[in-house]
Design a protein around this motif. Structure first.
Motif, PDB file in Angstrom:
ATOM      1  N   GLU A   1      21.152 133.040  49.089  1.00 51.71           N
ATOM      2  CA  GLU A   1      21.039 132.498  50.454  1.00 51.71           C
ATOM      3  C   GLU A   1      20.992 133.624  51.492  1.00 51.71           C
ATOM      4  OE1 GLU A   1      25.409 131.717  49.170  1.00 51.71           O
ATOM      5  OE2 GLU A   1      23.422 131.821  48.250  1.00 51.71           O
ATOM      6  N   ASP A   2      21.686 134.752  51.214  1.00 50.93           N
ATOM      7  CA  ASP A   2      21.643 135.904  52.123  1.00 50.93           C
ATOM      8  C   ASP A   2      20.254 136.542  52.118  1.00 50.93           C
ATOM      9  OD1 ASP A   2      24.282 135.525  52.771  1.00 50.93           O
ATOM     10  OD2 ASP A   2      25.044 137.070  51.413  1.00 50.93           O
TER      11      ASP A   2
ATOM     12  N   TRP B   1       9.846 128.010  56.297  1.00 53.79           N
ATOM     13  CA  TRP B   1      10.732 128.218  57.448  1.00 53.79           C
ATOM     14  C   TRP B   1      10.028 127.790  58.724  1.00 53.79           C
ATOM     15  CZ3 TRP B   1      10.797 130.521  62.140  1.00 53.79           C
ATOM     16  CH2 TRP B   1      12.032 130.709  62.761  1.00 53.79           C
TER      17      TRP B   1
ATOM     18  N   GLU C   1      18.390 143.389  58.372  1.00 56.12           N
ATOM     19  CA  GLU C   1      19.244 142.452  57.640  1.00 56.12           C
ATOM     20  C   GLU C   1      19.450 142.909  56.197  1.00 56.12           C
ATOM     21  OE1 GLU C   1      21.019 139.976  58.821  1.00 56.12           O
ATOM     22  OE2 GLU C   1      20.242 140.331  60.837  1.00 56.12           O
TER      23      GLU C   1
ATOM     24  N   PHE D   1      17.861 134.349  54.164  1.00 55.48           N
ATOM     25  CA  PHE D   1      18.113 134.555  55.588  1.00 55.48           C
ATOM     26  C   PHE D   1      17.493 135.867  56.056  1.00 55.48           C
ATOM     27  CE2 PHE D   1      20.561 136.422  59.061  1.00 55.48           C
ATOM     28  CZ  PHE D   1      20.524 135.394  60.003  1.00 55.48           C
TER      29      PHE D   1
END
Length: 202
Positions: free
Chosen positions: A67-68, A112, A24, A71
């Motif tokens: 926010e990326d 999370w 990611e 994630f």
């Protein structure tokens, strides 16, 4: 005789995709992991840096949206099979062993997990342990010997009466040097529910 069992969390109870965060991050343009990034990660995992400071480091250095980054950071975390929780609850109810959690877990990851599995599931998990040690709360991280000495000393545990379960060999090797019995559980080959099949505990 084993009287105490110390469990890791990731790839012991909750499944991980250890390459997911790298993949990611690569999508976000970060393809090389520098020594500075590793040092920042270790600081964060030890709770010596706040979540905002950690996120801002990547935001300022690479221009990644916050926010990326969150994630990507949490992409490593997968599912938590209920059979493992049931196994743990049964083990706790038996009162045969003192149970402890010892995990290199940072603030973003544990939040999370709490959100993903839900409050009831998470509390049943946490309450199965006598002590629930997360690296960012105690300012130590595996495989440093200090973290194992901390757990032993805090709870008056004898190393030779203690079994440590972890998926990383560097962590079990470090604990074993202190005289702690270890099970280096191999994900996709072993499962924590097989604990008493694959280990001598008496």
């Amino acid at each position: 005789m084993i009287k105490n069992i110390i469990f890791d969390f990731g790839d012991i109870f909750i499944n991980l995709d250890k390459q997911a965060t790298y993949k990611e991050m690569a999508k976000l343009g970060v393809t090389k992991i520098s020594d500075e990034m590793i040092a920042v990660y270790h600081q964060y995992e030890k709770g010596l840096m706040t979540t905002d400071e950690f996120i801002n480091f990547y935001h300022d250095k690479f221009g990644i949206k916050k926010e990326d980054l969150v994630f990507a950071w949490n992409a490593i975390l997968l599912d938590f099979p209920k059979k493992r929780l049931d196994f743990l609850k049964d083990l706790a109810a038996s009162n045969k062993y003192r149970l402890f959690l010892l995990s290199n877990t940072n603030d973003l990851h544990i939040k999370w997990v709490q959100s993903s599995v839900g409050e009831e599931f998470y509390n049943e998990f946490k309450n199965s342990f006598e002590q629930f040690y997360l690296s960012h709360e105690i300012n130590f991280r595996k495989p440093d010997s200090e973290i194992y000495e901390f757990v032993l000393n805090e709870n008056n545990l004898i190393a030779d009466e203690t079994l440590f379960v972890d998926d990383l060999k560097e962590n079990t090797d470090s604990a074993n040097k202190l005289g702690i019995h270890v099970w280096n559980l191999i994900p996709e080959k072993d499962d924590v529910t097989e604990l008493f099949i694959k280990n001598k505990t008496n």
